[in-house]
Design an enzyme around this catalytic site. Sequence first.
Site, PDB file in Angstrom:
ATOM      1  N   TRP A 102       0.814  -1.222   0.000  1.00  0.00           N
ATOM      2  CA  TRP A 102       0.000   0.000   0.000  1.00  0.00           C
ATOM      3  C   TRP A 102       0.841   1.262   0.000  1.00  0.00           C
ATOM      4  CZ3 TRP A 102      -4.336   0.100  -2.173  1.00  0.00           C
ATOM      5  CH2 TRP A 102      -5.165  -1.014  -2.148  1.00  0.00           C
ATOM      6  N   ASP A 176      -1.847   6.186   6.473  1.00  0.00           N
ATOM      7  CA  ASP A 176      -2.942   5.394   5.917  1.00  0.00           C
ATOM      8  C   ASP A 176      -3.214   4.305   6.957  1.00  0.00           C
ATOM      9  OD1 ASP A 176      -4.554   3.557   4.665  1.00  0.00           O
ATOM     10  OD2 ASP A 176      -3.285   3.314   2.881  1.00  0.00           O
ATOM     11  N   LYS A 200     -12.836  -2.045   5.988  1.00  0.00           N
ATOM     12  CA  LYS A 200     -12.054  -3.035   6.725  1.00  0.00           C
ATOM     13  C   LYS A 200     -12.586  -3.145   8.146  1.00  0.00           C
ATOM     14  CE  LYS A 200      -9.398  -2.910   3.029  1.00  0.00           C
ATOM     15  NZ  LYS A 200      -8.275  -2.073   2.772  1.00  0.00           N
TER      16      LYS A 200
HETATM   17  C1  LIG Z   1      -7.786  -1.585   1.407  1.00  0.00           C
HETATM   18  C2  LIG Z   1      -6.704  -0.591   1.541  1.00  0.00           C
HETATM   19  C3  LIG Z   1      -6.586   0.488   0.649  1.00  0.00           C
HETATM   20  C4  LIG Z   1      -7.514   0.678  -0.514  1.00  0.00           C
HETATM   21  O1  LIG Z   1      -8.745   1.114  -0.106  1.00  0.00           O
HETATM   22  P1  LIG Z   1      -9.914   1.438  -1.164  1.00  0.00           P
HETATM   23  O2  LIG Z   1     -11.045   1.745  -0.267  1.00  0.00           O
HETATM   24  O3  LIG Z   1     -10.102   0.226  -2.012  1.00  0.00           O
HETATM   25  O4  LIG Z   1      -9.499   2.602  -1.960  1.00  0.00           O
HETATM   26  C5  LIG Z   1      -5.569   1.390   0.868  1.00  0.00           C
HETATM   27  N1  LIG Z   1      -4.705   1.261   1.895  1.00  0.00           N
HETATM   28  C6  LIG Z   1      -4.797   0.242   2.768  1.00  0.00           C
HETATM   29  C7  LIG Z   1      -3.821   0.140   3.892  1.00  0.00           C
HETATM   30  C8  LIG Z   1      -5.791  -0.715   2.613  1.00  0.00           C
HETATM   31  O5  LIG Z   1      -5.868  -1.747   3.478  1.00  0.00           O
END
Ligand SMILES: *Cc1c(COP(=O)(O)O)cnc(C)c1O
Length: 364
Positions: A102, A176, A200
Amino acid sequence: MMSRPYNFSAGPAAISEEVLAIAAAEMLDWHGCGMSVMEMSHRGKEFGQIHAQAQADLRTLLAIPEHFHLLFMQGGAWAQNAIVPLNLSRGETVDFVVTGAWSQKSTKEAQKYCRAHIAASSEDTGFTTLPAPATWQLSDRPAYIHLCSNETIHGVEFHELPDLRALGCDAPLVIDFSSHVASRPVDWSRVGLAFAGAQKNLGPAGLTLVVVREDLLDRALPTCPSAFTYQTVAQHGSMFNTPPTYAIYIASLVFQWLLRLGGIKAVEARNTAKARCLYEAIDQSALYTNPVDPACRSRMNIPFHLRDAELQDAFLAGARDRGLLQLKGHKSVGGMRASLYNAMPMEGVLALVEYLRDFEQTHG
Ligand SMILES: *Cc1c(COP(=O)(O)O)cnc(C)c1O
């Protein structure tokens, strides 16, 4: 109610059955108003109440200080990979700490809007370690430092956020935290901005959470779309355009559920116990392995491999038969992955551990 299978998906992921049951009961008529939440005006008093309660509860749950704005946006964490540099970089240099898939993607996307400098990377260990902050090669005056505090695919987690001031850097830290938001407390004194897709650990897909320090709202590039300009979204109380109303409603039920569980400390204790249970089972076996340095193993996303990869299909089929769903690993790393977000109860982890033992006994 018949007991539901355990869903180990990395996202969109399991939602507490208690929350789903409340949503089902309120589906046709929310609190006697004669409307489903999906049918309400986002400017009406009913949704206004849901929205305000969601904001207040999340602020309480995560102990978000007053000088941070809490924004409900759309576009997912992926869109934030562009929205953050559009808002914070001024087109200048941004430092990235690359610790998995990521943060790698974030670096690549940001390069469209700013100069991305890789201050540290753990690619040489296959993203199984975290580079110590003291070794980071920060640039002279970065607009901000970006890291992914829990790498969903590689299963690596920062158990402590870096203290940038101790490194002689006064740039804001951007995290993030999509895949471990609301799983543990956050040290907001070390954060400038945090973003997360909801699917998530907060609720359904469609809602994106941004927590941004007030003093960072003044620097968006003029080309930044209005709906993605933090200042604009903040000024309109996250209602500049129509927000993802139903996703916010479900998230609000999740926040209330987490508060009922005892708040973030209690939630963290549950998560620590769950993760320890699964890692112990993996480490004690001769069949399963997890390659991540124990110092930075994720509590949320636990990738593991079978020493005999030929057995993988049989493993996954047997798991499905026992009601253990979505254990297949991400295609970029292969193997298996168990995601143990807040909605995964200890019983689900124990059922998985029991299956690991039984499968090893018959195939090991
Ligand atoms: C799932 C995830 C993303 C992507 O998220 P979207 O909602 O599909 O844009 C980005 N960063 C992390 C750490 C993730 O787990």
